[in-house]
Write an enzyme that holds these catalytic residues in place. Structure first.
Site, PDB file in Angstrom:
ATOM      1  N   ARG A   1      -0.303 -12.503 -14.904  1.00  0.00           N
ATOM      2  CA  ARG A   1      -0.921 -13.088 -16.005  1.00  0.00           C
ATOM      3  C   ARG A   1      -0.481 -12.387 -17.132  1.00  0.00           C
ATOM      4  O   ARG A   1       0.111 -11.470 -17.460  1.00  0.00           O
ATOM      5  CB  ARG A   1      -2.476 -12.213 -16.147  1.00  0.00           C
ATOM      6  CG  ARG A   1      -3.344 -12.874 -15.011  1.00  0.00           C
ATOM      7  CD  ARG A   1      -3.673 -14.354 -15.277  1.00  0.00           C
ATOM      8  NE  ARG A   1      -4.720 -14.894 -14.235  1.00  0.00           N
ATOM      9  CZ  ARG A   1      -4.374 -15.432 -13.322  1.00  0.00           C
ATOM     10  NH1 ARG A   1      -3.208 -15.979 -12.913  1.00  0.00           N
ATOM     11  NH2 ARG A   1      -5.316 -16.187 -12.195  1.00  0.00           N
TER      12      ARG A   1
ATOM     13  N   HIS B   1       3.732 -21.418 -15.435  1.00  0.00           N
ATOM     14  CA  HIS B   1       2.407 -21.005 -14.432  1.00  0.00           C
ATOM     15  C   HIS B   1       2.678 -22.001 -13.097  1.00  0.00           C
ATOM     16  O   HIS B   1       1.590 -22.539 -12.903  1.00  0.00           O
ATOM     17  CB  HIS B   1       1.239 -21.112 -15.363  1.00  0.00           C
ATOM     18  CG  HIS B   1       0.124 -20.219 -14.543  1.00  0.00           C
ATOM     19  ND1 HIS B   1      -0.831 -19.507 -15.320  1.00  0.00           N
ATOM     20  CD2 HIS B   1      -0.057 -20.001 -13.123  1.00  0.00           C
ATOM     21  CE1 HIS B   1      -1.719 -18.753 -14.396  1.00  0.00           C
ATOM     22  NE2 HIS B   1      -1.173 -19.142 -13.421  1.00  0.00           N
TER      23      HIS B   1
HETATM   24  P1  NDP Z   1      -5.369  -8.994  -4.593  1.00  0.00           P
HETATM   25  O1  NDP Z   1      -6.624  -8.735  -5.137  1.00  0.00           O
HETATM   26  O2  NDP Z   1      -5.205  -9.294  -3.318  1.00  0.00           O
HETATM   27  O3  NDP Z   1      -4.464  -7.570  -5.001  1.00  0.00           O
HETATM   28  C1  NDP Z   1      -4.201  -6.912  -6.097  1.00  0.00           C
HETATM   29  C2  NDP Z   1      -3.431  -5.522  -5.821  1.00  0.00           C
HETATM   30  O4  NDP Z   1      -3.412  -4.972  -7.195  1.00  0.00           O
HETATM   31  C3  NDP Z   1      -3.947  -4.593  -4.943  1.00  0.00           C
HETATM   32  O5  NDP Z   1      -3.011  -4.103  -4.144  1.00  0.00           O
HETATM   33  C4  NDP Z   1      -4.655  -3.553  -5.947  1.00  0.00           C
HETATM   34  O6  NDP Z   1      -4.406  -2.180  -5.284  1.00  0.00           O
HETATM   35  C5  NDP Z   1      -3.562  -3.453  -7.150  1.00  0.00           C
HETATM   36  N1  NDP Z   1      -4.208  -3.126  -8.149  1.00  0.00           N
HETATM   37  C6  NDP Z   1      -5.427  -3.481  -8.876  1.00  0.00           C
HETATM   38  N2  NDP Z   1      -5.774  -2.713 -10.066  1.00  0.00           N
HETATM   39  C7  NDP Z   1      -4.617  -1.812  -9.995  1.00  0.00           C
HETATM   40  C8  NDP Z   1      -4.435  -0.725 -10.698  1.00  0.00           C
HETATM   41  N3  NDP Z   1      -5.256  -0.571 -12.091  1.00  0.00           N
HETATM   42  N4  NDP Z   1      -3.318  -0.082 -10.652  1.00  0.00           N
HETATM   43  C9  NDP Z   1      -2.350  -0.198  -9.467  1.00  0.00           C
HETATM   44  N5  NDP Z   1      -3.007  -1.287  -8.507  1.00  0.00           N
HETATM   45  C10 NDP Z   1      -3.738  -1.920  -8.903  1.00  0.00           C
HETATM   46  O7  NDP Z   1      -4.556  -9.841  -5.662  1.00  0.00           O
HETATM   47  P2  NDP Z   1      -3.748 -11.204  -5.164  1.00  0.00           P
HETATM   48  O8  NDP Z   1      -2.324 -10.486  -4.609  1.00  0.00           O
HETATM   49  O9  NDP Z   1      -4.342 -12.353  -4.531  1.00  0.00           O
HETATM   50  O10 NDP Z   1      -3.038 -11.562  -6.736  1.00  0.00           O
HETATM   51  C11 NDP Z   1      -2.552 -10.705  -7.570  1.00  0.00           C
HETATM   52  C12 NDP Z   1      -2.569 -11.681  -9.050  1.00  0.00           C
HETATM   53  O11 NDP Z   1      -1.565 -12.612  -9.174  1.00  0.00           O
HETATM   54  C13 NDP Z   1      -3.876 -12.477  -9.345  1.00  0.00           C
HETATM   55  O12 NDP Z   1      -5.002 -11.579  -9.809  1.00  0.00           O
HETATM   56  C14 NDP Z   1      -3.300 -13.593 -10.349  1.00  0.00           C
HETATM   57  O13 NDP Z   1      -3.500 -12.995 -11.680  1.00  0.00           O
HETATM   58  C15 NDP Z   1      -1.897 -13.678 -10.116  1.00  0.00           C
HETATM   59  N6  NDP Z   1      -1.637 -14.869  -9.698  1.00  0.00           N
HETATM   60  C16 NDP Z   1      -0.595 -15.839 -10.247  1.00  0.00           C
HETATM   61  C17 NDP Z   1      -0.141 -17.103  -9.877  1.00  0.00           C
HETATM   62  C18 NDP Z   1       0.931 -17.535 -10.566  1.00  0.00           C
HETATM   63  O14 NDP Z   1       0.984 -18.927 -10.043  1.00  0.00           O
HETATM   64  N7  NDP Z   1       1.549 -17.113 -11.494  1.00  0.00           N
HETATM   65  C19 NDP Z   1      -0.879 -17.460  -8.440  1.00  0.00           C
HETATM   66  C20 NDP Z   1      -1.970 -16.767  -7.915  1.00  0.00           C
HETATM   67  C21 NDP Z   1      -2.200 -15.424  -8.460  1.00  0.00           C
HETATM   68  P3  NDP Z   1      -5.702  -1.832  -4.337  1.00  0.00           P
HETATM   69  O15 NDP Z   1      -5.986  -2.782  -3.259  1.00  0.00           O
HETATM   70  O16 NDP Z   1      -5.345  -0.472  -4.045  1.00  0.00           O
HETATM   71  O17 NDP Z   1      -7.063  -1.562  -5.180  1.00  0.00           O
HETATM   72  C1  OXD Z   2      -4.339 -18.011  -9.401  1.00  0.00           C
HETATM   73  C2  OXD Z   2      -3.343 -18.617 -10.450  1.00  0.00           C
HETATM   74  O1  OXD Z   2      -4.770 -17.203  -9.749  1.00  0.00           O
HETATM   75  O2  OXD Z   2      -2.888 -19.830 -10.094  1.00  0.00           O
HETATM   76  O3  OXD Z   2      -4.342 -18.476  -8.351  1.00  0.00           O
HETATM   77  O4  OXD Z   2      -2.809 -18.091 -11.323  1.00  0.00           O
END
Ligand code: NDP
Ligand code: OXD
Length: 310
Positions: A225, A273
């Site tokens: 993000r 994006h």
């Molecule tokens: P998940 O919810 O599956 O995983 C999030 C991960 O981040 C977990 O490993 C979690 O750890 C970790 N995390 C959260 N907060 C912290 C913190 N404060 N410190 C350290 N680790 C942390 O997310 P996804 O993998 O599905 O997606 C990640 C992000 O990717 C989405 O939220 C979105 O913003 C972005 N995205 C971007 C896209 C694009 O096209 N650019 C497309 C899709 C998504 P734990 O499990 O231990 O809590």
């Molecule tokens: C998502 C994205 O969160 O597209 O899936 O960024």
């Protein structure tokens, strides 16, 4: 029972309405702005809803994010409390992110921007880089996308690290956990990939103090993000040579304003994006399946934790 659909672009809203209508014949699927009786709306399927959009629906059972992140839903200051939020994940989303991360890590690893500059100057300039096992790359966030990206990088032979809140085992990846593990994770990371969700804890995490913990000349890839990044800190770190190059897919303001300095820097690659968009066909099928499952069981695998923010 009504399903209300909202995306900022009207033509996209109509596309999703059409797809979901065919897949959810027992529901009336309509654009959110065309809802005539708000009391009948049970599900809202949204991307970046406007503040107050969802508060109108008193009998809402669940909010469905057209995306993996739920930050764009939580940003609604009038969001109704205690309504479950379902995110949209899936194999295609993970696959696309694997591809994007592999592409841009390899570009930085092999210094393609420098090679392309040499080509522009008709300069036969051979760049010799370490082999992947001698290159340390790190992935912040080990959820669906981060763990898959880290696994892919490890499969390419990189010395791969991963960092998450609670810690997680990922085959072939050295993992670190929590605030106390961050410094050790960052030290030595020559290419850093951000795949964290946007929460109060992670907003602005890609800032000067983090860049200073990376080895000099590291590269940064932000495909999570925009607000994870402090734009001015990145520009200063690039100017100072602390960061060598960056790839940015997400921005504090999207679309990235035409006047933004990121557009014109040779050390920044901008993508709009697109790292991993929900595939329209499979996305609609996943959302319809989640709504059907939630309707019957009151739960589904993709339920997010609104309290936690992801
Ligand atoms: P998940 O919810 O599956 O995983 C999030 C991960 O981040 C977990 O490993 C979690 O750890 C970790 N995390 C959260 N907060 C912290 C913190 N404060 N410190 C350290 N680790 C942390 O997310 P996804 O993998 O599905 O997606 C990640 C992000 O990717 C989405 O939220 C979105 O913003 C972005 N995205 C971007 C896209 C694009 O096209 N650019 C497309 C899709 C998504 P734990 O499990 O231990 O809590
Ligand atoms: C998502 C994205 O969160 O597209 O899936 O960024």
């Amino acid at each position: 029972m009504t399903v209300a659909v909202y995306l900022p672009l009207e033509e996209k809203t109509h596309w999703w309405v059409e797809q979901l209508s065919a897949l959810l014949p027992d529901h009336e699927v309509v654009p959110l702005d065309a809802v005539s009786d708000p009391g009948t709306v049970r599900y809202a399927v949204v991307w970046r809803p406007r503040t107050g959009d969802l508060a109108r629906f008193a009998a809402l059972k669940a909010i469905v994010s057209i995306g993996a992140g739920i930050d764009h839903v939580l940003a609604d200051g009038a969001l109704p409390a205690c309504v479950p939020i379902i995110r949209t994940t899936g194999r295609d989303l993970t696959q696309r992110m694997r591809e994007y991360v592999a592409l841009h890590v390899l570009r930085h690893h092999r210094d393609m921007p420098r090679q392309l500059r040499a080509q522009a100057e008709r300069d036969w300039h051979a760049i010799v880089v370490p082999v992947a096992p001698n290159r340390t790359v790190g992935v912040m966030g080990l959820g669906n996308l981060g763990a898959a990206a880290a696994e892919t990088l490890a499969g390419l032979g990189f010395a791969t690290r991963g960092w998450s809140r609670r810690g997680r085992d990922v085959p072939g990846v050295e993992t670190f956990a929590g605030a106390e593990g961050l410094g050790a994770f960052l030290s030595g990371c020559e290419i850093l990939v951000n795949l964290l969700p946007l929460t109060a804890d992670t907003r602005g995490i890609l800032d000067r103090s983090l860049f200073d913990k990376l080895p000099r000349g590291a590269c940064v890839i932000n495909c999570a993000r925009g607000p994870h990044l402090v734009d001015d800190d990145l520009l200063a770190a690039l100017d100072a040579g602390q960061i060598k190059q960056a790839t940015l897919d997400v921005f504090n303001e999207e679309p990235l304003p035409a006047k933004h300095p990121f557009w014109t820097r040779s050390d920044i690659t901008v993508t709009p994006h697109v790292a991993s968009q929900i595939d329209p066909g499979t996305g609609a099928r996943l959302i319809a399946k989640n709504i059907r499952t939630f309707e019957v069981t009151g739960a589904c695998d993709d339920l997010a934790d609104a309290e936690r923010g992801y």
